[in-house]
Each structure stands twice: as structure tokens, then as C-alpha cells.
Write a protein that holds these residues in place. Structure first.
Motif, short mmCIF file in Angstrom:
data_model
loop_
_atom_site.label_atom_id
_atom_site.label_comp_id
_atom_site.label_asym_id
_atom_site.label_seq_id
_atom_site.Cartn_x
_atom_site.Cartn_y
_atom_site.Cartn_z
N PHE A 42 -6.90 -7.16 8.36
CA PHE A 42 -6.14 -5.90 8.32
C PHE A 42 -6.47 -5.24 6.99
N ASN A 43 -7.05 -4.05 7.05
CA ASN A 43 -7.38 -3.32 5.82
C ASN A 43 -6.34 -2.23 5.62
N ILE A 44 -5.51 -2.38 4.60
CA ILE A 44 -4.53 -1.34 4.26
C ILE A 44 -5.23 -0.37 3.29
N ILE A 45 -5.11 0.93 3.60
CA ILE A 45 -5.80 1.94 2.77
C ILE A 45 -4.74 2.80 2.05
N PRO A 46 -4.32 2.38 0.83
CA PRO A 46 -3.26 3.14 0.15
C PRO A 46 -3.77 4.51 -0.30
N GLN A 47 -2.88 5.51 -0.19
CA GLN A 47 -3.29 6.88 -0.56
C GLN A 47 -2.86 7.23 -1.99
N ILE B 294 -6.98 2.62 -7.43
CA ILE B 294 -6.67 2.27 -6.03
C ILE B 294 -7.75 1.34 -5.49
N HIS B 295 -7.35 0.37 -4.70
CA HIS B 295 -8.33 -0.45 -3.98
C HIS B 295 -7.75 -0.78 -2.62
N LYS B 296 -8.61 -1.17 -1.69
CA LYS B 296 -8.09 -1.53 -0.37
C LYS B 296 -7.45 -2.90 -0.45
N TYR C 227 -0.58 5.33 -5.81
CA TYR C 227 -0.17 4.06 -6.45
C TYR C 227 1.11 3.47 -5.84
N ASP C 228 2.03 4.34 -5.37
CA ASP C 228 3.25 3.80 -4.74
C ASP C 228 2.86 3.03 -3.49
N GLU C 229 1.93 3.60 -2.75
CA GLU C 229 1.50 2.92 -1.51
C GLU C 229 0.76 1.61 -1.83
N LEU C 230 0.05 1.60 -2.95
CA LEU C 230 -0.65 0.36 -3.35
C LEU C 230 0.38 -0.75 -3.58
N GLU C 231 1.45 -0.40 -4.30
CA GLU C 231 2.50 -1.41 -4.57
C GLU C 231 3.17 -1.88 -3.28
N GLU C 232 3.45 -0.92 -2.41
CA GLU C 232 4.07 -1.25 -1.11
C GLU C 232 3.13 -2.17 -0.31
N GLY C 233 1.84 -1.84 -0.35
CA GLY C 233 0.84 -2.64 0.38
C GLY C 233 0.79 -4.07 -0.14
N LYS C 234 0.91 -4.23 -1.46
CA LYS C 234 0.87 -5.59 -2.04
C LYS C 234 2.05 -6.42 -1.54
N LYS C 235 3.22 -5.76 -1.45
CA LYS C 235 4.41 -6.50 -0.96
C LYS C 235 4.16 -6.95 0.48
N ILE C 236 3.63 -6.03 1.27
CA ILE C 236 3.37 -6.36 2.68
C ILE C 236 2.35 -7.49 2.78
N TYR C 237 1.36 -7.47 1.92
CA TYR C 237 0.33 -8.53 1.91
C TYR C 237 1.01 -9.90 1.78
N GLY C 238 1.96 -9.99 0.83
CA GLY C 238 2.68 -11.26 0.61
C GLY C 238 3.47 -11.67 1.85
N ILE C 239 4.07 -10.68 2.53
CA ILE C 239 4.87 -10.99 3.74
C ILE C 239 3.94 -11.55 4.83
N LEU C 240 2.77 -10.94 4.97
CA LEU C 240 1.83 -11.40 6.00
C LEU C 240 1.31 -12.80 5.67
N ARG D 239 5.35 -0.10 10.47
CA ARG D 239 6.69 0.38 10.07
C ARG D 239 6.67 1.02 8.68
N SER D 240 5.80 0.53 7.82
CA SER D 240 5.77 1.04 6.44
C SER D 240 5.14 2.44 6.38
N GLY D 241 4.42 2.82 7.42
CA GLY D 241 3.76 4.13 7.43
C GLY D 241 2.42 4.13 6.68
N LEU D 242 2.01 2.97 6.16
CA LEU D 242 0.73 2.93 5.44
C LEU D 242 -0.43 3.02 6.44
N LYS D 243 -1.53 3.63 5.98
CA LYS D 243 -2.71 3.75 6.84
C LYS D 243 -3.42 2.40 6.88
N PHE D 244 -3.82 1.94 8.05
CA PHE D 244 -4.53 0.66 8.12
C PHE D 244 -5.46 0.64 9.32
#
Ligand SMILES: Cc1cc2nc3c(=O)[nH]c(=O)nc-3n(C[C@H](O)[C@H](O)[C@H](O)COP(=O)(O)OP(=O)(O)OC[C@H]3O[C@@H](n4cnc5c(N)ncnc54)[C@H](O)[C@@H]3O)c2cc1C
Length: 499
Positions: A417-422, A372-374, A424-437, A399-404
Motif C-alpha cells: 500500500f503506497n500512501i501519497i501524502p500531499q 515529503i516521502h511516500k 506534512y500533516d498528511e505525512l504524520e497521519e500516514g505514519k500513524k496509519i502505517y503503525g496501525i497496519l 477512512r483517513s482520506g489520504l491518497k493511496f
């Protein structure tokens, strides 16, 4: 030419520090690391690798967070032994002070060598080398008032990939009407894309009639090795530190609009959001020894930090003017102010405690999920689009429910914006969001990287910004100076077709 066998070197071990930077990107690989101690040795090494067609990566101090100094093959050149600082000098024409330093000198070493002057570029990580900060066009909180590294470079001594050494003084080589710069027997065609009108550290610099020195600044070391740097300095002065608190985040953001245009102009304007304040309060309650922050005013959900300079005679005037500026704000819940060093350090500690607190959360999660990484954004947009970008980021991650948590250089419309995945699923979700931003930032005329650069980890975002045509134009500049793509291969873009 220096004989290669006389230059200090050693074999690279499996877990060597020269295989990684602060991004902790895995996969670093190299055979040996060289430690040149001057430009002659550096140029001999470059010429040697050029004749052997051997790829190599330059290592400043390894504080980068994009994998840019992580070698993927070949050799490493570490610049830590190129650490001499010259005496302070003054420009003959203007009288302005400047300092000459070898590229491996750290920002801390520069700071401690100066008494009456300072170098205004202030990336948080002061163990970075001056050469590393030049090629990443590094910046920090004070770039709000003083701009990024680019503005503070007087000249560079560059070792080109073929080993030749060139000194580039600002104002000496310019692009002609066709966008061509004649330099060192070569015709360099500068990229033709338009750069964002905000703080930016993504991609090779380009503008009509540009100065050659700007091509090397922010180039992530793909065009040549910076051996020596001359930097402009400013005279030191005292400053008052403030934190203003607000009942909600938007009121804090609105206050920045007032502060940005105030007189005197603050040295920096930094932001912390509701979750950031909450995180600091909780951490301080749990562990007051490690985080001893002052009690925050009740109902505070957003904070703005700023410093304002004063002369010995006008501190009262500065305090009165700041009071007047604060009285124009709405939703103000209270403030701290400090001019004694010990209290100012406390405010600074409070400001810097947030990224460290985020890192400590990540370390805890890593115990269960080691990979995991931020996910920290480095997006900036033109001021007029900041509100839209900020709300979009908050809503999309929210909306994604990820901690940030969000904080940083709001004076430059650049907050992280620092997304803090809890997990591995959240890490993948966070990466997708990163691309959208990232895509949204580009749509709003902004950048995918305002200060950290692209390196190897953010290459796909660079393509969102400049398209495949822009990447191809950068690749041609690279090919003109380094036909075999030997130097810092893999930074910014894949080598692609080489010859
Ligand atoms: C906690 C933390 C906070 C940070 N805060 C900031 C910040 O506020 N602002 C900011 O801008 N950055 C920040 N950074 C990122 C980092 O400090 C900067 O990118 C810095 O400029 C890297 O310098 P370095 O000497 O460590 O370079 P390295 O990480 O060693 O290398 C970075 C890149 O520069 C190349 N390079 C290094 N030296 C040379 C040279 N002499 N010639 C050619 N190429 C060279 C390398 O090959 C690589 O591509 C932060 C990093 C950390 C860990």
C-alpha cells in the motif's frame, strides 16, 4: 594480513553517495570509505577496526530502502571492487548448476554472465549487489514460485567481526536441542521466537534445529560481512505473459485463489488495484510518450498479471489450460496475452510503470514540501488472512482520506500500500496509519517486512513483531559475534548494553 595503508580509501564528503541509500534517510555520517578488492583486504580491515574498536558500515550498492547501509559514525566499507564472477560449475553429487561470485557483483552482472541458466531471485532493483540481497533475504515477483534468496544459497564465505574468515556450506552447522550452534570457537544461542508463516525479511532467522547459514541470510549484515556467495541456478525456459482485468478489486483478488493452485503453476502473480489502473490511464493520456500502455478493457477496476512457463512443444496446451482457468473467474472484463519478446516487454513495462508513476507524483509534491516521502507498506500475512488484511488496510487508509494505491506480489499475499501524502500533516497521519497496519499484520500472524528488511527506519515495527524479549535474544546473538557492536551498528535494534 594485508597492510591497511595499501587498501584503497578516501575521505567521505558532506554529500557523499556512501552517506545515503535509496530511502534518502538523512543524518548519514562517516570519516572515510575503504574499497577492498578481495577477501584478504576485507578481513584485514575488519581485524583492524576490531583492534581499534572502531564502528563501520558495509555498503553493497546502496539500493536498500530502510537506511540499513547509511553509516551513523566511523568508517564505510564499500564492496563495489569485489566484483569477480567465477565460471559456472555443477554440484558433484546432484549435477545441479551453481555460480560463485564475490559479494559486490550486481544482479545485472550475474544475469548477463549466464546464457542457458538463470538465478530465479528477482528483486525489481537489479543494480543491487548479490551480498546485499543475501543479507536482506531479498525477493521479488517470482518468489511466488521459487522462494526468496534463502532457498538459493549454497554457501557463503563470511568475514566475522574479529576479521577471521569462515566458509559456511548449507548442511554443515546446526542448532542442538538447546538452540546452541557451535561455530568458530563460539556458542551461538539462536533466538527462540516463532517466525511468521509467510514471506518474511524481518529479524534474525530462527527455527528448531536451524542451519547456521540461515542466521547470516537476512541478518542485515550485523553478524558478519558476506565476502563470497555460491548461488544455485535454474535452466532458462520461455514463458507467456498475461494480464487479466476484473470489474472490481475483490473479483481480481478472488481469481488469485484459483490461479495460485493452478497447473502449471505461474512464475508470479501480481496485482494492481482500481486507483492504480486509473493512475496509469491518466498518466498515459497526459504523457503518452513516457507511458505508452495498451487501451484497457472498459469497466476494469482491478488487474492480475501472471507469466506461465512452457516447453517449445506445449504452448498451445498452456494457452488452453489458462483459458480454462480464466473461465472459472467471475467479473472478468478482458485480458492481454503475449509470447513474442517485444509484446512481453510491453506488458512488463506496464507492470513496472506503477511504482515509477507513484514516484513521479511524489517528486511533484516534493517541489512544495521537500521532506515529503511516500509511505510504502511491506506487509505480508499467511494466505488465509490476506482478505482480512487487505480490507482492513483499504478501509483504514480510505477512512483517513489520504491518497493511496496498492499493487504487488499478491501470489505471496504481499501487496504494497503506497500512501501519497500531499503535505506534512498528511505525512504524520500516514505514519500513524502505517503503525496501525503493522500491528494488524502481526495480529494476523504476518510480518511488518516481507522483502525490504528493517534497517534503521523500521526498528519500532520489529519490536511489535518479536517483543522486547525477542529483540533481546537477537541482541545476544549480535553480542556473541561482535561484542562491541562495531559492524552495521544501529541496524534492526539499538546497541543497548554492549559489554
Ligand atoms: C526501486 C527499488 C525496487 C526494489 N525492489 C525490491 C524488491 O522487489 N525486492 C527486494 O527484496 N528489495 C527491493 N529493493 C530493495 C533493495 O534493492 C534490496 O534490499 C537489496 O537487497 C539491497 O542490496 P544492495 O547491494 O543495494 O545493499 P545496500 O543497500 O548497500 O545494503 C543493504 C544492507 O545490506 C548490508 N550489506 C550489503 N552488502 C553486504 C555484505 N556483502 N555483507 C554484509 N552486509 C552487507 C548493508 O550494510 C545494509 O545493511 C528495491 C529497491 C529499490 C530502490
Amino acid at each position: 594480513m594485508v597492510e591497511i595503508k595499501t587498501i584503497q580509501k578516501r575521505t567521505v564528503k558532506a554529500d557523499d553517495v556512501y552517506l545515503c541509500d535509496e530511502s534518502k534517510m538523512p543524518g548519514g555520517k562517516a570519516e572515510e570509505v575503504f574499497f577492498p578488492k578481495n577477501i584478504e583486504e576485507l578481513s584485514s580491515l575488519a581485524a583492524h577496526f576490531y583492534s581499534l574498536k572502531k564502528p563501520y558500515t558495509v555498503f553493497g550498492r546502496g539500493t536498500g530502502i530502510t537506511g540499513a547501509s547509511v553509516p551513523l559514525e566511523g568508517a564505510v566499507i564499500s564492496l563495489e571492487k569485489m566484483n569477480k564472477i567465477n565460471d559456472l560449475a555443477h554440484c558433484k553429487q546432484t549435477g545441479k548448476p551453481f555460480l560463485k561470485a564475490e559479494s559486490g557483483v550486481t544482479l545485472t552482472e550475474i544475469k548477463t554472465s549466464l546464457e542457458r541458466f538463470f538465478y530465479p531471485v528477482d528483486p525489481t532493483e537489479m543494480s543491487a549487489s548479490i551480498g546485499g540481497t543475501v543479507v536482506t533475504n531479498a525477493s521479488g515477483a517470482c518468489s511466488f514460485k521459487y522462494g526468496a534468496t534463502r532457498k538459493w544459497i549454497k554457501s557463503l564465505k563470511i568475514v566475522l567481526p574479529d576479521g577471521s574468515v569462515e566458509r559456511i556450506e548449507r548442511g554443515k552447522y546446526f542448532a542442538d536441542n538447546e538452540g546452541i550452534i557451535h561455530f568458530s570457537g563460539k556458542k551461538i544461542k539462536v533466538p527462540q521466537y516463532k517466525m511468521p508463516e509467510c514471506k518474511n525479511a524481518a529479524g534474525l532467522y530462527s527455527c528448531p534445529g536451524m542451519d547456521l547459514i540461515d542466521l547470516f541470510i537476512g541478518s542485515e549484515g550485523i553478524l558478519g560481512i558476506v565476502g563470497e556467495v555460491e548461488i544455485w541456478l535454474e535452466k532458462k525456459f520461455p514463458a507467456v505473459s498475461f494480464i487479466a482485468f476484473f470489474e472490481d478489486e475483490q473479483k481480481a483478488v478472488d481469481f488469485v485463489g484459483i490461479l495460485r493452485n493452478s497447473d502449471p503453476k505461474p512464475e508470479f502473480i501480481e496485482y494492481v488495484d482500481r486507483l492504480g489502473l486509473k493512475m496509469l490511464k491518466e498518466k498515459s493520456a497526459q504523457d503518452p510518450a513516457s507511458l505508452n500502455i495498451p487501451p484497457l478493457p472498459e469497466n476494469s477496476e482491478g488487474g492480475i498479471f501472471f507469466d506461465t512457463a512452457y516447453n517449445e512443444g506445449n504452448i498451445i496446451e498452456v494457452l488452453e489450460k489458462t483459458n480454462e482457468i480464466m473461465s472459472q473467474a467471475t467479473g472478468f472484463t478482458g485480458s492481454f496475452c503475449a509470447w513474442e519478446n517485444i509484446e512481453k516487454e510491453r506488458i512488463k513495462f506496464f507492470r513496472h510503470a506503477l511504482p515509477e508513476t507513484v514516484n513521479s507524483f511524489i517528486s511533484e509534491i516534493k517541489r512544495e514540501y521537500p521532506d515529503i516521502h511516500k509511505l510504502g507498506t511491506d506487509i505480508a500475512v499467511p494466505h488465509e488472512n490476506f482478505n482480512e488484511m487487505n480490507l482492513f488496510s483499504k478501509n483504514t487508509i480510505g477512512r483517513s482520506g489520504l491518497k493511496f494505491v496498492s499493487f504487488g506480489h499478491i501470489g505471496d499475499s504481499h501487496i504494497h500500500f503506497n500512501i501519497i501524502p500531499q503535505n506534512y500533516d498528511e505525512l504524520e497521519e500516514g505514519k500513524k496509519i502505517y503503525g496501525i497496519l503493522a500491528a494488524k499484520a502481526v495480529e494476523l500472524g504476518g510480518t511488518v517486512s516481507a522483502e525490504h528488511g528493517i534497517g534503521k527506519l523500521k526498528r519500532k515495527y520489529l519490536e511489535i513483531m518479536y517483543g522486547s524479549k525477542g529483540i533481546e535474544e537477537m541482541r545476544k546473538v549480535k553480542k556473541c559475534l561482535d561484542p562491541e557492536f562495531l559492524l552495521n551498528r544501529g541496524n534492526m535494534f539499538e546497541p543497548g548494553e554492549r559489554s
